[in-house]
Scaffold this motif. Structure first.
Motif, PDB file in Angstrom:
ATOM      1  N   GLU A 119       0.832  -1.207   0.000  1.00 29.52           N
ATOM      2  CA  GLU A 119       0.000   0.000   0.000  1.00 29.52           C
ATOM      3  C   GLU A 119       0.865   1.254   0.000  1.00 29.52           C
ATOM      4  O   GLU A 119       0.597   2.213  -0.737  1.00 29.52           O
ATOM      5  CB  GLU A 119      -0.943  -0.003   1.205  1.00 29.52           C
ATOM      6  N   GLY A 123       1.123   3.819  -3.201  1.00 27.66           N
ATOM      7  CA  GLY A 123       0.819   5.234  -2.974  1.00 27.66           C
ATOM      8  C   GLY A 123       1.905   6.129  -3.544  1.00 27.66           C
ATOM      9  O   GLY A 123       1.629   7.170  -4.149  1.00 27.66           O
ATOM     10  N   VAL A 296      -2.947   5.524  -4.311  1.00 28.67           N
ATOM     11  CA  VAL A 296      -2.861   4.063  -4.357  1.00 28.67           C
ATOM     12  C   VAL A 296      -3.563   3.481  -5.581  1.00 28.67           C
ATOM     13  O   VAL A 296      -3.040   2.558  -6.221  1.00 28.67           O
ATOM     14  CB  VAL A 296      -3.449   3.452  -3.068  1.00 28.67           C
TER      15      VAL A 296
END
Length: 308
Positions: A119, A123, A296
């Protein structure tokens, strides 16, 4: 042209974004290679379906209901491919694998559970598809978690996830819609305690933070509404975030009415998100927070679909 659907299963909402990708797109991909033609968010409130750390059957049913609607919409617009990913709400529950498998089986499509490192990295990939970031710290204040990513020499490293976001802060610590003075202090203290678990914050100290996700964009929208700036500011300084909370303390009614106009879908999570951002800026010695347009979902599109 090709059309790709990305569905982001989050703690509060489930969002479908359909991207039109240019046929001439080539690595390295940037914002010039794609644009969104559908961006549809449905509030699912999945964090409320976690009981004693377990994601309940009712939560699974709710996720399946919303995902089925999104998949139908994606099929109707002729998506070449649709991918679904989930973050903290499924990652942090004790029955994570079983709940993810149950949702996948019900919708007939794999739900990809992103790790905290995934994640944070995605991002960074999304944030840098429209800008170069040479040095700083990327922060992603999500619903159920907050990711920190060190950026040095234009590359990301030291990605970590803290188990507190804007939605979980609201659910745990706020009794009404807007937090009281005491509840705000509790949110700050709880997040500071999570920061303490990292031990050495030196890798993340930076003069400038880069904000990914809806929480930081909501703060910028609210600042523009409250102080009459022309357009949403691209950068927020610490004193500007402090000014927002000072307005809340001084005149809660005015703050609430402005928030309803500026960020109606984030009314309950706006202040917790601001508090997390302020706590991070102070702890990391940051002077400013640059608001990133992409995050993301765009990182997932680039890394997991286009580059694949």
């Amino acid at each position: 042209m090709a059309y790709y659907g990305v569905i982001d299963l989050g703690s509060n909402s489930i969002r479908l974004v359909v991207y039109e990708v240019a046929g001439s797109a080539r690595k390295p991909f940037s914002k010039k290679d794609f644009h969104s033609v559908i961006n549809e968010k449905k509030i699912a409130g999945l964090s409320a379906y976690v009981s004693d750390g377990v994601f309940t059957q009712a939560g699974i049913d709710r996720a399946v209901e919303v995902l089925t609607e999104h998949l139908r919409r994606a099929r109707n617009v002729g998506c070449d491919r649709v991918r679904v990913f989930a973050t903290a709400v499924l990652r942090n529950c004790s029955n994570s694998k079983a709940a993810t498998r149950a949702i996948s089986d019900a919708i007939g499509l794999p739900v990809e559970l992103l790790s905290a490192r995934d994640e944070a990295h995605l991002g960074f990939v999304g944030a840098t598809c429209d800008r170069d970031i040479e040095r700083g710290t990327l922060i992603d204040i999500g619903g159920g978690s907050t990711e920190l990513t060190r950026v040095e020499g234009g590359a990301d490293s030291c990605g970590v996830s803290l188990p507190q976001g804007s939605v979980s802060s609201y659910a745990q610590f706020v009794s009404m819609i807007l937090p009281t003075h005491d509840e705000m202090h509790v949110i700050e203290d709880a997040f500071a305690a999570h920061l303490d678990t990292l031990g050495d914050l030196e890798p993340y100290r930076a003069a400038r933070l880069y904000g990914v996700g809806g929480s930081t964009r909501a703060a910028a929208k609210m600042y523009a509404a409250a102080f009459g700036t022309s357009g949403r500011p691209r950068t927020l300084e610490l004193h500007q975030l402090d000014a927002l909370l000072a307005l809340l303390a001084r005149n809660p009614r005015t703050f609430a009415h402005l928030a309803v106009k500026a960020t109606p879908d984030r009314l309950h999570t706006l202040v917790p998100g601001c508090l997390i951002a302020i706590t991070l800026m102070r702890a990391l010695g940051a002077e400013s927070l640059e608001i990133c347009k992409y995050g993301v979902r765009e990182g997932f599109l680039i890394r997991r679909i286009l580059e694949a």
